[in-house]
Design a protein around this motif. Sequence first.
Motif, PDB file in Angstrom:
ATOM      1  N   GLY A 251     -26.128   7.620  23.407  1.00 25.91           N
ATOM      2  CA  GLY A 251     -26.851   8.065  22.228  1.00 25.91           C
ATOM      3  C   GLY A 251     -28.327   8.274  22.436  1.00 25.91           C
ATOM      4  N   GLY A 252     -28.838   7.993  23.653  1.00 25.74           N
ATOM      5  CA  GLY A 252     -30.253   8.178  23.930  1.00 25.74           C
ATOM      6  C   GLY A 252     -31.129   7.112  23.317  1.00 25.74           C
ATOM      7  N   LEU A 253     -30.574   5.920  23.100  1.00 20.91           N
ATOM      8  CA  LEU A 253     -31.323   4.827  22.468  1.00 20.91           C
ATOM      9  C   LEU A 253     -31.660   3.723  23.457  1.00 20.91           C
ATOM     10  CD1 LEU A 253     -29.160   4.477  19.232  1.00 20.91           C
ATOM     11  CD2 LEU A 253     -31.246   5.807  19.535  1.00 20.91           C
ATOM     12  N   ASP A 254     -31.493   3.999  24.756  1.00 20.59           N
ATOM     13  CA  ASP A 254     -31.637   2.938  25.740  1.00 20.59           C
ATOM     14  C   ASP A 254     -33.077   2.683  26.143  1.00 20.59           C
ATOM     15  OD1 ASP A 254     -31.480   5.506  26.800  1.00 20.59           O
ATOM     16  OD2 ASP A 254     -31.031   4.772  28.809  1.00 20.59           O
ATOM     17  N   THR A 255     -33.986   3.625  25.862  1.00 22.12           N
ATOM     18  CA  THR A 255     -35.380   3.437  26.253  1.00 22.12           C
ATOM     19  C   THR A 255     -36.287   3.873  25.114  1.00 22.12           C
ATOM     20  OG1 THR A 255     -35.489   5.655  27.213  1.00 22.12           O
ATOM     21  CG2 THR A 255     -34.919   3.845  28.704  1.00 22.12           C
ATOM     22  N   GLY A 256     -37.485   3.317  25.090  1.00 18.11           N
ATOM     23  CA  GLY A 256     -38.521   3.786  24.184  1.00 18.11           C
ATOM     24  C   GLY A 256     -38.258   3.448  22.723  1.00 18.11           C
ATOM     25  N   ASP A 257     -39.004   4.131  21.868  1.00 16.22           N
ATOM     26  CA  ASP A 257     -38.862   3.916  20.427  1.00 16.22           C
ATOM     27  C   ASP A 257     -37.460   4.307  19.984  1.00 16.22           C
ATOM     28  OD1 ASP A 257     -41.465   3.112  20.332  1.00 16.22           O
ATOM     29  OD2 ASP A 257     -42.246   5.078  19.731  1.00 16.22           O
ATOM     30  N   ALA A 259     -34.892   2.229  19.994  1.00 18.40           N
ATOM     31  CA  ALA A 259     -33.861   1.495  20.720  1.00 18.40           C
ATOM     32  C   ALA A 259     -32.925   0.751  19.779  1.00 18.40           C
ATOM     33  CB  ALA A 259     -34.498   0.515  21.699  1.00 18.40           C
ATOM     34  N   ASP A 260     -33.371   0.486  18.564  1.00 21.84           N
ATOM     35  CA  ASP A 260     -32.520  -0.193  17.590  1.00 21.84           C
ATOM     36  C   ASP A 260     -32.087   0.761  16.482  1.00 21.84           C
ATOM     37  OD1 ASP A 260     -32.631  -2.720  18.836  1.00 21.84           O
ATOM     38  OD2 ASP A 260     -34.644  -3.020  18.017  1.00 21.84           O
ATOM     39  N   GLY A 261     -32.148   2.044  16.733  1.00 22.83           N
ATOM     40  CA  GLY A 261     -31.835   3.027  15.713  1.00 22.83           C
ATOM     41  C   GLY A 261     -30.356   3.207  15.491  1.00 22.83           C
ATOM     42  N   ARG A 262     -30.032   4.085  14.577  1.00 21.46           N
ATOM     43  CA  ARG A 262     -28.650   4.382  14.217  1.00 21.46           C
ATOM     44  C   ARG A 262     -28.321   5.820  14.615  1.00 21.46           C
ATOM     45  NH1 ARG A 262     -26.088   1.014  10.643  1.00 21.46           N
ATOM     46  NH2 ARG A 262     -27.334  -0.780   9.991  1.00 21.46           N
ATOM     47  N   LEU A 263     -27.055   6.059  14.874  1.00 24.30           N
ATOM     48  CA  LEU A 263     -26.574   7.410  15.103  1.00 24.30           C
ATOM     49  C   LEU A 263     -26.033   7.919  13.777  1.00 24.30           C
ATOM     50  CD1 LEU A 263     -24.894   7.115  18.616  1.00 24.30           C
ATOM     51  CD2 LEU A 263     -27.263   7.606  18.006  1.00 24.30           C
ATOM     52  N   SER A 264     -26.826   8.747  13.107  1.00 21.35           N
ATOM     53  CA  SER A 264     -26.545   9.086  11.716  1.00 21.35           C
ATOM     54  C   SER A 264     -26.145  10.546  11.517  1.00 21.35           C
ATOM     55  CB  SER A 264     -27.768   8.768  10.846  1.00 21.35           C
ATOM     56  OG  SER A 264     -28.907   9.451  11.344  1.00 21.35           O
ATOM     57  N   ARG A 265     -25.973  11.298  12.584  1.00 19.61           N
ATOM     58  CA  ARG A 265     -25.493  12.665  12.445  1.00 19.61           C
ATOM     59  C   ARG A 265     -23.973  12.665  12.547  1.00 19.61           C
ATOM     60  NH1 ARG A 265     -30.114  15.069  16.542  1.00 19.61           N
ATOM     61  NH2 ARG A 265     -31.902  14.405  15.316  1.00 19.61           N
ATOM     62  N   ARG A 266     -23.423  13.311  13.549  1.00 22.83           N
ATOM     63  CA  ARG A 266     -21.970  13.271  13.728  1.00 22.83           C
ATOM     64  C   ARG A 266     -21.543  11.831  14.011  1.00 22.83           C
ATOM     65  NH1 ARG A 266     -18.915  17.991  15.629  1.00 22.83           N
ATOM     66  NH2 ARG A 266     -20.981  18.798  16.146  1.00 22.83           N
ATOM     67  N   VAL A 289     -19.043   8.679  21.869  1.00 21.02           N
ATOM     68  CA  VAL A 289     -20.343   9.043  21.312  1.00 21.02           C
ATOM     69  C   VAL A 289     -20.499  10.562  21.415  1.00 21.02           C
ATOM     70  CG1 VAL A 289     -22.837   8.796  21.483  1.00 21.02           C
ATOM     71  CG2 VAL A 289     -21.351   6.825  21.916  1.00 21.02           C
ATOM     72  N   PRO A 290     -20.717  11.259  20.283  1.00 22.38           N
ATOM     73  CA  PRO A 290     -20.889  12.716  20.298  1.00 22.38           C
ATOM     74  C   PRO A 290     -22.285  13.087  20.796  1.00 22.38           C
ATOM     75  CG  PRO A 290     -21.093  11.907  18.071  1.00 22.38           C
ATOM     76  CD  PRO A 290     -20.759  10.712  18.916  1.00 22.38           C
ATOM     77  N   VAL A 291     -22.462  13.050  22.099  1.00 25.25           N
ATOM     78  CA  VAL A 291     -23.781  13.208  22.712  1.00 25.25           C
ATOM     79  C   VAL A 291     -24.432  14.523  22.308  1.00 25.25           C
ATOM     80  CG1 VAL A 291     -22.806  14.171  24.847  1.00 25.25           C
ATOM     81  CG2 VAL A 291     -25.038  13.062  24.912  1.00 25.25           C
ATOM     82  N   ARG A 292     -23.634  15.544  21.994  1.00 31.25           N
ATOM     83  CA  ARG A 292     -24.211  16.844  21.671  1.00 31.25           C
ATOM     84  C   ARG A 292     -25.061  16.819  20.407  1.00 31.25           C
ATOM     85  NH1 ARG A 292     -18.836  17.093  20.315  1.00 31.25           N
ATOM     86  NH2 ARG A 292     -18.062  18.227  18.497  1.00 31.25           N
ATOM     87  N   TYR A 340     -18.821  15.027  24.176  1.00 31.25           N
ATOM     88  CA  TYR A 340     -18.652  13.593  23.950  1.00 31.25           C
ATOM     89  C   TYR A 340     -18.745  12.858  25.279  1.00 31.25           C
ATOM     90  CZ  TYR A 340     -16.939  13.705  19.081  1.00 31.25           C
ATOM     91  OH  TYR A 340     -16.828  13.846  17.723  1.00 31.25           O
ATOM     92  N   LEU A 341     -19.177  11.608  25.203  1.00 38.69           N
ATOM     93  CA  LEU A 341     -19.079  10.662  26.308  1.00 38.69           C
ATOM     94  C   LEU A 341     -18.302   9.456  25.807  1.00 38.69           C
ATOM     95  CD1 LEU A 341     -22.773  10.717  27.634  1.00 38.69           C
ATOM     96  CD2 LEU A 341     -20.823  12.073  28.444  1.00 38.69           C
TER      97      LEU A 341
END
Length: 379
Positions: A251-257, A259-266, A289-292, A340-341
């Motif tokens: 989801g691209g939440l592993d680094t930086g700001d 990191a504790d966010g939510r995946l709120s799209r798909r 996880v729908p990486v797209r 997806y991944l």
Amino acid sequence: MTPFRHGAPAVPDADTLGGHTTRQLLRLCEVVGLGDDDASVYARTLLRSLGPVAGRPLDLPPATPSFLSDDHTPVEFSLSFVPDAAPTLRVLLEPGCGAGTLAQNGRTGLEFLRDAARRWDFATDRLDELTDLFFPETPEGPLALWLALELRPGGVPQVKAYLNPAAAGDDRSAATMREALHRLGHRSAFEVLPEGDRHLFLALDLGDWEEPRAKVYLAHHDMSAPEAGLLCRMPGGPSPEDIEAVFRVAGGLDTGDGADGRLSRRPVQSCHAFTETSTALPSGFTLYVPVRDYAAHDGEALARATALLDRYGMDTGPLRGAVSALTRRRLEDGVGLIAYLSVAHQSGRPPRATVYLSSEAYQVRPPALASLGEPAAAH
């Protein structure tokens, strides 16, 4: 119709749906090391699944919308990885894609499946027990029947059928899923599932699987990594920390700001696989996880996919080869080729990472804005 190469079937011209997807499949077979004879069998199968729309020019819109992909291509590819082995190529098909109605779509799909069962000598009895639930006279929902083929050496694939629990109405999807699991012998399985926002699919392994599974797919909207870590119900399955790590990397939440966010799209998806009827507990768990929808472009999505494969000690070379086999465009010029991944866990087996790849026969989705907080590009 022209021959693609020696030993291969005659395929439609490259600017048709069948020609485009079949050429992609043949190149992917080369990437994973499947021989020419096997590739030819699987190419013919793909063309047969498309039916009359195989020869439809790509400058025309899709014959009917397909929920299988964002651009309505009724074909999706995937590579499944385990450590120290070549990846397995899979193709997901909608064999009723050219039908005029959802009911006709389902009937066409069942006819194709039963023809495949005769050709490859496998039983469909588990599915036959459920046809009244998933193929009503006037079905609803986004799909009737999808088939996933796991392409093995020898020209005989392993087969999975994907069914729509909302066929009798979205308000009946939970009851349909519960009844289907009960008929399959998993009488208390429904009660152990985690909470989800929607029941997406029931998938059945058909044929000579070592341990045939009934797999329940759930959608989870607006999910955080800690919440994802609590989805698994599999005894001895992955730790919450391991699931969270997959969620963050994909989801691209592993680094930086963020990191504790939510995946709120798909929505994120979870899958719970049941094999034993003697216990209500699942023997498998997968996080998708729908990486797209959470990457700015496919270059970023590929970087996350390779990071995930590296995490589990899997060879990333075939994935790069597969991407090149599907498209010649710059990865930065679109998003959605890598759809997806996922990482799957099954009792007694090593983790399996899968990268889902779009055909993009009709359209390349524009790159999204780089910030996770910005709206994604429209489909």
